[in-house]
Design a protein around this motif. Structure first.
Motif: not given
Lengths: 413, 413
Positions: A407-412, B239, B243, B246, B362-363, B365, B368
């Motif tokens: 990912g690239d910093g994704q949060i839910r 980030k 993360i 979250n 990687v990067n 939360s 998911f």
């Protein structure tokens, strides 16, 4: 002598190293094992002849003694087995599925090693080499525990493989063998949850039962086969005779040999007398109706129908319908292999759909349930359980999967 | 009251019928369940409010009471879940691999139902519907055992589904619920080898541990998550903050919430004070070095690093290298989900390769790790074991395979 816990921990540390070892280095290590086995052949044979002498003195049965014995030819066969593994595709790293989610997460399900595989086996020393090398190709470390009668042989083979590992730059504890062949050592392996990732027992029904009942480590149940042949009312009796004779007599001591015969009443009168002539060396244990047709038969007890004889013996039951045959199999089968002999397509389809075993055949011998015969490059055993792997297990049964997500910093949200 | 053995046998008989039930009839039965749930909504809510009243009187905690409670909205959500299953591809009958051997044998590996799935769950009554319908779509019968506090609700839901099964021409014992909610009934399910094919516990760590330690029936270990976030020296700290906040705070009571934070010493001095400001509601339990940076932290005991808090609490450890972070995770993780926050590709690759968990990020939360988020149509749980299924389990985890082999009289030479 290192304890099971020490060995399992050492194997686990090695398995961590193996996670980043590539295909080339694994194949080089396998090649090194093959040539080391050739180099040490004489010492291995010497250790094995000591095992055999001792076993003979202690009155081991000839059939078991034959399993224990190594010869130059058998060592060559082991080496050929290792060479075949080099040719086999590396299962590790295969991407089984994957997707990019709407939020940009890249999800891949990847085939990865189990970690540490525990093998509990009995008299056959070649299992040490077969299993250890198959594990190595799957990037798994292994902890081997063989039978006490083979300890000098398995020690010689394992030490030989460990020397080859060191030469190849891999940790020698990738292949570990316990010197403790007591029941306690097997029991300790069954309790080593967290250190051993999967346990594979190979040997007698009793050994496998012990693991099923006691293991806290996840295990794969292998190879107990009360295999059935059902001769349908629509059977081609020539095929039925050939299949039954082959499945019962070609190698009675193995798990895919047939043990139980179920015959439709409409053809039993013709089929059973012909069968008795075709395999006179086999003792049949029949129900009342079968005995009425072939009076020389022994009487089957209830236990006979559930028995894995592993011998020139076979139970016989007469049924009046396909459904009765299916019910009989459901009641007594161990879920290994069953076959229907029929020319009737509908019955063949019902049988293959309703019979709940690892391998279900139409018009073929149960003896085909085998990794080699099924076209797998190598076999670690035949699973009779439904979880994880079922039927002949190739190298993929020694692997698991994990999800790797970038990912690239994704949060839910 | 039917005993566990009687129920398991009834479910097994139903599973034999289900083997020859096609996709259309299964979907019709699911549609019938959906409309029956709507029809009986009032009765279901009434039964549930009795459960809730009783639980409240007995002093159940509000968070558990919320899990127990059904509302018209929650029943609609259940119904929507059933409708989604109708849309889902039927997993049964899929040919996974196959070949025709040189001798003419046609070998196919086919996806087939498990047979009987046992579900042990706790207070949430919707699990009964979710699980039973997912099993039905996979052609499995199920034996449900819910918590005693939800027994009126689960009974109403199960009876409702069973009425819909009968209307659809399927055996009502496709879905069975035990009225016995004692420890003994769970224990009897764990012993019902041969009747129950796989056991899936869903609930507290304690329930799952009991199954792992005692079950003779093969089981799938689910959902205990001591999930880690590693903030690398090369992390983008914005980030990392987003993360961590979250993963820790968006839903602290679920298994994919983060519980442990591992921070590289080079960034800890900047990161930790910012984090404390970003989530002041979370109590941090730090090692000595973390506490030196944020003196208001609690002191972490050894147990804290292994704890699944399921609460607004988090352990914090400072490390000096990526390898120390990987070792820390290997020691304390439950193998659920871990994430690295880094902009360094090499470190990301080492982390994803070396960390041995069901989902490695990687990067992103850890939140998911979920069937829906991963794009599976339905989820039966999250497996933290390596055998059979790992990570979010879709409907395929409720199936096994068998080899079906068609021949024309082949015998093994």
């Amino acid at each position: 002598m290192r304890s099971i816990e020490e060995l399992a921990k050492a194997a686990k540390r090695s398995s961590e190293v193996l996670r980043s070892v590539g295909t080339d280095q694994k194949n080089q290590a396998l090649a090194a094992i093959a040539s080391q086995l050739k180099e040490e052949e004489e010492d291995i044979l010497k250790a094995n002849s000591e095992d055999c002498e001792k076993a003979q003195k202690e009155g081991m049965r000839p059939i078991l003694l034959d399993r224990l014995k190594l010869t130059p030819k058998r060592i060559d066969e082991m080496i050929e087995g290792v060479d075949r593994l080099i040719e086999l595709d590396d299962p590790i790293g295969e991407v089984l599925e994957g997707s990019t989610r709407p939020n940009g997460l890249e999800i891949r399900k990847i085939r990865v090693p189990f970690g540490v595989v525990g093998m509990i086996f009995e008299a056959r020393p070649n299992v040490a080499v077969d299993a250890a090398c198959l594990c190595l190709k799957a990037s798994d470390a292994c902890l081997l525990r063989g039978g006490k009668e083979a300890i000098l042989s398995t020690t010689a083979l394992t030490e030989c493989m460990r020397r080859a590992l060191v030469k190849s730059g891999l940790p020698e504890d990738t292949i570990c063998l316990t010197q403790d062949t007591s029941h306690e050592s097997a029991d300790q392996m069954m309790q080593a949850k967290g250190l051993i990732d999967v346990l594979i027992p190979r040997g007698s029904a009793r050994l496998i039962q012990t693991v099923v009942e006691n293991s806290k480590v996840p295990f794969i149940e292998t190879g107990v086969g009360n295999c059935h042949i059902y001769v349908d009312e629509w059977a081609d009796l020539d095929k039925a005779i050939a299949i039954t004779v082959n499945a019962k007599t070609s190698r009675p001591s193995v798990c895919n040999a047939a043990e139980s015969l179920v015959v439709h009443s409409r053809v039993a009168g013709e089929f059973l007398p012909r069968l008795v002539k075709a395999m006179p060396q086999v003792t049949l244990y029949g129900d009342g109706r079968a005995k009425a047709l072939v009076p020389t038969m022994e009487t089957a007890s209830e236990e006979d129908f559930g028995r894995e004889y592993l011998d020139l013996k076979m139970s016989v039951r007469i049924v009046d319908t396909l459904q009765q045959a299916i019910d009989h199999i459901a009641k007594y089968s161990t879920g290994h292999s069953e076959t229907i002999v029929t020319e009737n397509l509908k019955n063949a389809r019902i049988f293959t759909s309703q019979v709940d075993s690892a391998a279900v055949y139409v018009n073929a011998s149960t003896r085909f349930t085998d990794g080699g015969q099924f076209g797998e490059g190598a076999e670690i055993g035949i699973s009779t359980q439904k979880l994880h792997a079922r039927g002949p297990m190739g190298i993929k049964a020694l692997t698991t999967t994990k999800f790797v997500v970038w990912g690239d910093g994704q949060i839910r949200l």
